[in-house]
Motif scaffolding. Structure first.
Motif, PDB file in Angstrom:
ATOM      1  N   THR A 134       1.311  12.277  -8.598  1.00 59.47           N
ATOM      2  CA  THR A 134       0.630  13.543  -8.298  1.00 59.47           C
ATOM      3  C   THR A 134       1.605  14.711  -8.345  1.00 59.47           C
ATOM      4  O   THR A 134       1.303  15.780  -8.884  1.00 59.47           O
ATOM      5  CB  THR A 134       0.001  13.471  -6.899  1.00 59.47           C
ATOM      6  OG1 THR A 134      -0.619  12.208  -6.762  1.00 59.47           O
ATOM      7  CG2 THR A 134      -1.036  14.543  -6.694  1.00 59.47           C
ATOM      8  N   GLN A 157       0.831  -1.208   0.000  1.00 56.49           N
ATOM      9  CA  GLN A 157       0.000   0.000   0.000  1.00 56.49           C
ATOM     10  C   GLN A 157       0.863   1.254   0.000  1.00 56.49           C
ATOM     11  O   GLN A 157       0.599   2.214  -0.714  1.00 56.49           O
ATOM     12  CB  GLN A 157      -0.902   0.008   1.228  1.00 56.49           C
ATOM     13  CG  GLN A 157      -2.162  -0.813   1.007  1.00 56.49           C
ATOM     14  CD  GLN A 157      -3.080  -0.752   2.211  1.00 56.49           C
ATOM     15  OE1 GLN A 157      -2.788  -0.042   3.158  1.00 56.49           O
ATOM     16  NE2 GLN A 157      -4.159  -1.487   2.141  1.00 56.49           N
ATOM     17  N   LEU A 158       1.954   1.155   0.852  1.00 57.48           N
ATOM     18  CA  LEU A 158       2.860   2.295   0.952  1.00 57.48           C
ATOM     19  C   LEU A 158       3.489   2.592  -0.405  1.00 57.48           C
ATOM     20  O   LEU A 158       3.552   3.750  -0.838  1.00 57.48           O
ATOM     21  CB  LEU A 158       3.945   1.965   1.977  1.00 57.48           C
ATOM     22  CG  LEU A 158       4.546   3.154   2.704  1.00 57.48           C
ATOM     23  CD1 LEU A 158       3.471   3.851   3.512  1.00 57.48           C
ATOM     24  CD2 LEU A 158       5.677   2.696   3.593  1.00 57.48           C
ATOM     25  N   LYS A 159       3.925   1.515  -1.080  1.00 57.82           N
ATOM     26  CA  LYS A 159       4.556   1.687  -2.391  1.00 57.82           C
ATOM     27  C   LYS A 159       3.564   2.325  -3.358  1.00 57.82           C
ATOM     28  O   LYS A 159       3.912   3.240  -4.115  1.00 57.82           O
ATOM     29  CB  LYS A 159       5.017   0.327  -2.927  1.00 57.82           C
ATOM     30  CG  LYS A 159       6.394  -0.067  -2.426  1.00 57.82           C
ATOM     31  CD  LYS A 159       6.827  -1.379  -3.060  1.00 57.82           C
ATOM     32  CE  LYS A 159       8.153  -1.831  -2.518  1.00 57.82           C
ATOM     33  NZ  LYS A 159       8.367  -3.241  -2.834  1.00 57.82           N
ATOM     34  N   ALA A 160       2.320   1.802  -3.292  1.00 62.14           N
ATOM     35  CA  ALA A 160       1.297   2.339  -4.185  1.00 62.14           C
ATOM     36  C   ALA A 160       1.080   3.816  -3.888  1.00 62.14           C
ATOM     37  O   ALA A 160       0.985   4.648  -4.803  1.00 62.14           O
ATOM     38  CB  ALA A 160      -0.004   1.570  -4.007  1.00 62.14           C
ATOM     39  N   GLU A 161       1.063   4.130  -2.549  1.00 67.47           N
ATOM     40  CA  GLU A 161       0.857   5.531  -2.176  1.00 67.47           C
ATOM     41  C   GLU A 161       2.004   6.405  -2.662  1.00 67.47           C
ATOM     42  O   GLU A 161       1.791   7.517  -3.174  1.00 67.47           O
ATOM     43  CB  GLU A 161       0.749   5.651  -0.652  1.00 67.47           C
ATOM     44  CG  GLU A 161      -0.681   5.530  -0.172  1.00 67.47           C
ATOM     45  CD  GLU A 161      -0.765   5.473   1.343  1.00 67.47           C
ATOM     46  OE1 GLU A 161       0.068   6.104   2.016  1.00 67.47           O
ATOM     47  OE2 GLU A 161      -1.673   4.773   1.835  1.00 67.47           O
ATOM     48  N   ILE A 162       3.251   5.844  -2.506  1.00 66.53           N
ATOM     49  CA  ILE A 162       4.428   6.621  -2.948  1.00 66.53           C
ATOM     50  C   ILE A 162       4.332   6.873  -4.450  1.00 66.53           C
ATOM     51  O   ILE A 162       4.529   8.013  -4.925  1.00 66.53           O
ATOM     52  CB  ILE A 162       5.728   5.867  -2.590  1.00 66.53           C
ATOM     53  CG1 ILE A 162       5.947   5.938  -1.069  1.00 66.53           C
ATOM     54  CG2 ILE A 162       6.927   6.452  -3.318  1.00 66.53           C
ATOM     55  CD1 ILE A 162       7.038   5.037  -0.568  1.00 66.53           C
ATOM     56  N   GLU A 215       1.702   6.875  -6.237  1.00 64.23           N
ATOM     57  CA  GLU A 215       0.600   7.808  -6.484  1.00 64.23           C
ATOM     58  C   GLU A 215       1.059   9.245  -6.204  1.00 64.23           C
ATOM     59  O   GLU A 215       0.797  10.165  -6.964  1.00 64.23           O
ATOM     60  CB  GLU A 215      -0.576   7.426  -5.572  1.00 64.23           C
ATOM     61  CG  GLU A 215      -1.786   8.348  -5.651  1.00 64.23           C
ATOM     62  CD  GLU A 215      -2.459   8.320  -7.009  1.00 64.23           C
ATOM     63  OE1 GLU A 215      -2.241   7.339  -7.747  1.00 64.23           O
ATOM     64  OE2 GLU A 215      -3.166   9.296  -7.325  1.00 64.23           O
ATOM     65  N   ARG A 216       1.800   9.396  -5.102  1.00 63.61           N
ATOM     66  CA  ARG A 216       2.274  10.713  -4.717  1.00 63.61           C
ATOM     67  C   ARG A 216       3.253  11.273  -5.750  1.00 63.61           C
ATOM     68  O   ARG A 216       3.195  12.448  -6.106  1.00 63.61           O
ATOM     69  CB  ARG A 216       2.969  10.612  -3.357  1.00 63.61           C
ATOM     70  CG  ARG A 216       2.602  11.770  -2.479  1.00 63.61           C
ATOM     71  CD  ARG A 216       3.009  11.493  -1.104  1.00 63.61           C
ATOM     72  NE  ARG A 216       1.832  11.149  -0.325  1.00 63.61           N
ATOM     73  CZ  ARG A 216       1.760  11.415   0.977  1.00 63.61           C
ATOM     74  NH1 ARG A 216       2.778  11.976   1.586  1.00 63.61           N
ATOM     75  NH2 ARG A 216       0.692  11.112   1.643  1.00 63.61           N
ATOM     76  N   GLN A 217       4.148  10.324  -6.207  1.00 64.27           N
ATOM     77  CA  GLN A 217       5.117  10.768  -7.220  1.00 64.27           C
ATOM     78  C   GLN A 217       4.380  11.234  -8.475  1.00 64.27           C
ATOM     79  O   GLN A 217       4.726  12.254  -9.079  1.00 64.27           O
ATOM     80  CB  GLN A 217       6.072   9.623  -7.574  1.00 64.27           C
ATOM     81  CG  GLN A 217       7.160   9.440  -6.507  1.00 64.27           C
ATOM     82  CD  GLN A 217       8.009   8.213  -6.749  1.00 64.27           C
ATOM     83  OE1 GLN A 217       7.603   7.331  -7.506  1.00 64.27           O
ATOM     84  NE2 GLN A 217       9.150   8.158  -6.112  1.00 64.27           N
TER      85      GLN A 217
END
Ligand code: ADP
Length: 644
Positions: A403, A392-397, A399-401
C-alpha cells in the motif's frame, strides 16, 4: 472458503449431532461380567484376606493341637508307667503274706477238727497284729469245710469268724491249686478288695486256707485327691473290662464293654460285686483323629480325654488313665490361631499397603502424564495461534508495504499531474512570456536588417546581440519548463554533496568573477540519497538567485557551506544582498518573482526536488544581512556512500 462454505457444512454437522443420541448404547457387561464385577469390587481383597486369615488360623490351630496332644501323650505315658509301678508295689507288699502265714504251725493247727480255743485266741491276736503291721484290711483262716475259724477282726462287730466262704472262688482255687486270688465285694464287710489265699496243711490230713484281704481305699483316695486337683482319672479293670477300682467312685463296677448275660449271672452267683448293675462307663470315642474319648453323658458336661492303659505285671488287670485334654491344649491352639491369624492379617495389610501404594503411584503417574499432555496440547495450540498471528502480521506488513509503495507511486503521479495542471494554468502566461521576447526578436531582427542596409554596423551588432539575449531567455524558459515537467524517477542513489556543489559552481562560473565566494566543504564529503543532476539544478538555482541579489551591492559576498548535523547533511547558500522581499513568506510560491525578467518558478521547483529526496528547503536571513537558503537532506546509510 466463500460465504457458501458455512451453510454447506452447517447442516452436515447438525445431522451428526442429532444422530449421536440415536446410536445404540455401549454394550453392557457381557458373559463373565459378574466375575469382573466381583474382581473389580473393593470388597474382594478384604474377603480374600479374611479367608486367608481364617485358613491360616485353622491350619496353625490344628498343627499346634497335634503337637500339644503329642506332648500330652508322652507325659501321660510316663504318668501311666508310674501309676502301674505304684499299684504293683502295693499288691506285692501283701502278695507274699499268705505264703508266710501258711507255713505258720499254729495257723496250721487252727484248721484241725477241734482246735484248742486258746490256740484260736492266740492266732486271732497274731493275725490282728500282722494285719496292722502290713496294712492288710483283714486276715483270716478258713477250715476245709469253708467256715472261718480265726480272723484279725475276731471279736469286733462284723467279725469274719463263723462265716462260710466255701462258695468263694479264691477258697476253692487255693484248696485245689495251693493258691488263689480274687477281687470281690466282701460278703460281710460289703467292701471291695483283693483276696489273696493260700492252702494250709492242717493236722490229720485236713486242709485249710489262709486269706489276706487287701483293700485299695488308700490308693483310691490318693487318685481321687489328685483327680480333684485336675490330674488324670485312674482306674483298674479286670480282663472282662469290669472296673475294680477307680478315682471316680461312681465308675466302680462299671464296664468298658458290655458284659454277656451268662457272665453277668455267674458274677451274681459268686457275689463278686454284690448287686452292682455293671453299667457301661460314660466314655464315647471322639471323632478327631487323635484317639481321644469324650467323657460324660446326659446332664454331665462332656469333656475330652486321652485314654492310655497298660497291663499290671503279676495280675490279669490293666491300669487305665484318662488324661484331660484341658485348657493347655485349647490355649496352645488358640495361641497358634491368634499368632497365625495376626501374622497373615499383618501380611495381608502389608500387601494391601504395597498394592495400594503401587495403585496410588500409578494413578499419580497417569495424572502427571495427563497434565503433561494437556500442557503440551495447550503449548501446541498457543504456538499454533502465535504462528497464525505471526503469519497474519507478515501478511499485513506486506500489504502495508504494498500500500505504501502504491501510495508513494500515486503521490508521485499526483505531483506529476499537479505539475502538469499547473503547467496548463500558466501556459497562457508562458505564451505571453515567450511572445514578448519573440516580438522583441522580430523587431530587433527587422531593425538589424535596416541598420545593415544603412551600414550602421555597430548598432546592427547591438540589435543582433539583443536577439541573442532574447533567444537565450526563451531557452532558459524552456529549460526550466523541461525540468518542471520531468517526472522524478523515484530512484535515490548515494550522491557526494561536494561533487554536486562543484558541478553547480561550474555551471555559473561565468557570473562569479568579482564575487567573494566562500566555499566550505567538509572532508570527506557527506553522501546523501537523491538524483545528482536534479540536486545540481537546485544548487544552481540558489547560487543564481544569490548572484541576482548581490548584483547591486558594493562588496558582493556569497557563502556556500556543507556540514553534517546528526543524521542529516546541511547545505547553505548565503549572500549579503538585499534579503528576502516582504519577510520571504511567498518566495516558494510558483510565479512569485520580484525580478523584471524573472519567472518565479526556480524556488518552487527546487523545493519540490529537495522534498522528493526526503529533505527540506527553507529560507531565512543571513548574518551578513542578505538571505540564507538551507537544504537539509538525509545522509545515505553507512557503507552505501563508500560503495558509490
Ligand atoms: P526568479 O528568480 O525567476 O524570480 P525564484 O523563484 O528563483 O524566481 O525567486 C523568487 C523570488 O524570490 C525572487 O524574485 C526574489 O524576489 C526572491 N529571492 C530569491 N532569492 C533571493 C535572494 N538570494 N535574495 C533576495 N531575494 C531573493
Amino acid at each position: 472458503m466463500g460465504p457458501s462454505g458455512a451453510p454447506q457444512s452447517g447442516p452436515g454437522n447438525r445431522a451428526e449431532i442429532r444422530k449421536a443420541p440415536d446410536a445404540p448404547p455401549p454394550p453392557r457387561r457381557a458373559a463373565g461380567g459378574l466375575w469382573r464385577a466381583w474382581a473389580g469390587s473393593p470388597a474382594l481383597p478384604w474377603l480374600l484376606s479374611l479367608a486367608a486369615v481364617l485358613a491360616a488360623a485353622l491350619i496353625a490351630g490344628r498343627i499346634a493341637e497335634r503337637a500339644a496332644i503329642g506332648d500330652l501323650r508322652r507325659s501321660a505315658a510316663a504318668t501311666l508307667a508310674l501309676q502301674v509301678a505304684a499299684f504293683r508295689t502295693e499288691i506285692q507288699k501283701q502278695g507274699s503274706l499268705p505264703l508266710a502265714l501258711a507255713s505258720d504251725p499254729e495257723i496250721a493247727a487252727s484248721v484241725g477238727p477241734s482246735p484248742d480255743p486258746a490256740l484260736i485266741g492266740r492266732v486271732d491276736e497274731r493275725l490282728a497284729e500282722i494285719a496292722r503291721a502290713s496294712g492288710a484290711a483283714v486276715i483270716y483262716v478258713i477250715r476245709q469245710d469253708g467256715k472261718a475259724v480265726a480272723a484279725s477282726n475276731a471279736g469286733e462287730p462284723g467279725s469274719f469268724v463263723g462265716a462260710v466262704y466255701a462258695f468263694r472262688p479264691y477258697f476253692q482255687q487255693a484248696l485245689a491249686e495251693g493258691a488263689g486270688r480274687q477281687f470281690a465285694l466282701g460278703t460281710v464287710s460289703g467292701r471291695a478288695g483283693l483276696y489273696l489265699s493260700r492252702r494250709v496243711a492242717g493236722p490229720g490230713g485236713r486242709a485249710g486256707v489262709v486269706v489276706v484281704k487287701v483293700e485299695f481305699d488308700a490308693i483310691e483316695e490318693a487318685w481321687r485327691k489328685a483327680g480333684r486337683e485336675g490330674a488324670e482319672t485312674v482306674m483298674v479293670t479286670d480282663p472282662r473290662g469290669i472296673v475294680l477300682m477307680a478315682s471316680e467312685p461312681a465308675w466302680r463296677f462299671g464296664t468298658l464293654q458290655p458284659v454277656p448275660d451268662e457272665e453277668r449271672r455267674l458274677v451274681r452267683e459268686r457275689l463278686e460285686f454284690g448287686a452292682a448293675p455293671l453299667a457301661p462307663l460314660p466314655l464315647h470315642p471322639a471323632a478327631d483323629g487323635y484317639g481321644l474319648v469324650r467323657v460324660g453323658s446326659g446332664a454331665l458336661p462332656a469333656r475330652l480325654a486321652l485314654p492310655l492303659d497298660a497291663a499290671i505285671p503279676g495280675t490279669t488287670w490293666r491300669l487305665h488313665t484318662l488324661t484331660r485334654i484341658g485348657v493347655a491344649v485349647a490355649r496352645e491352639r488358640v495361641q497358634a490361631q491368634v499368632i497365625a491369624g495376626l501374622a497373615v492379617g499383618l501380611a495381608c495389610l502389608g500387601l494391601a499397603e504395597i498394592v495400594g501404594r503401587r495403585r496410588r503411584l500409578r494413578a499419580s503417574l497417569a495424572e502427571a502424564a495427563a497434565r503433561r499432555s494437556e500442557l503440551e496440547e495447550r503449548v501446541r495450540a498457543r504456538t499454533q495461534a502465535l504462528t497464525e498471528a505471526n503469519r497474519q502480521l507478515k501478511a499485513e506488513i506486506a500489504e502495508r508495504q504494498r500500500t505504501e509503495a502504491e501510495r508513494q507511486r500515486l503521490g508521485r503521479e499526483l505531483a506529476h499531474a499537479g505539475r502538469l495542471a499547473a503547467l496548463g494554468q500558466f501556459a497562457a502566461s508562458m505564451a505571453h512570456e515567450i511572445n514578448q521576447p519573440l516580438a522583441a526578436i522580430r523587431s530587433y531582427a527587422d531593425n538589424a536588417g535596416i541598420l545593415i542596409q544603412r551600414e550602421r554596423f555597430p548598432e546592427a551588432t547591438e540589435n543582433l546581440a539583443a536577439v541573442g539575449r532574447l533567444t537565450e531567455r526563451i531557452a532558459g524558459l524552456t529549460r526550466q519548463l523541461k525540468g518542471f515537467a520531468r517526472k522524478a524517477s523515484g530512484r535515490r542513489d548515494p550522491v557526494a554533496l561536494d561533487q554536486v556543489v562543484r558541478a553547480s559552481l561550474e555551471v555559473v562560473e561565468g557570473r562569479l568573477s568579482g564575487i567573494d565566494l566562500a566555499l566550505a566543504l567538509p572532508e570527506p564529503s557527506p553522501y546523501v540519497l537523491g538524483e545528482g543532476p536534479r540536486l545540481e539544478q537546485v544548487v544552481v538555482n540558489l547560487v543564481q538567485n544569490a548572484l541576482d541579489a548581490v548584483g547591486s551591492v558594493k562588496n558582493p559576498r556569497i557563502a556556500v557551506t556543507v556540514r553534517v548535523t546528526g543524521e542529516r547533511a546541511v547545505l547553505e547558500v548565503g549572500d549579503n544582498g538585499g534579503g528576502l522581499p516582504d519577510g520571504g513568506g511567498q518566495v516558494f510560491d510558483a510565479f512569485f518573482t520580484t525580478k523584471a525578467n524573472g519567472l518565479g518558478l526556480g524556488l518552487a521547483i527546487s523545493r519540490g526536488i529537495v522534498e522528493e529526496c526526503g529533505g527540506t528547503l527553507s529560507a531565512g536571513a543571513s548574518p551578513e544581512g542578505g538571505a540564507l537558503f538551507r537544504v537539509e537532506l538525509p545522509l545515505a546509510p553507512a557503507g552505501q556512500g563508500a560503495a558509490a
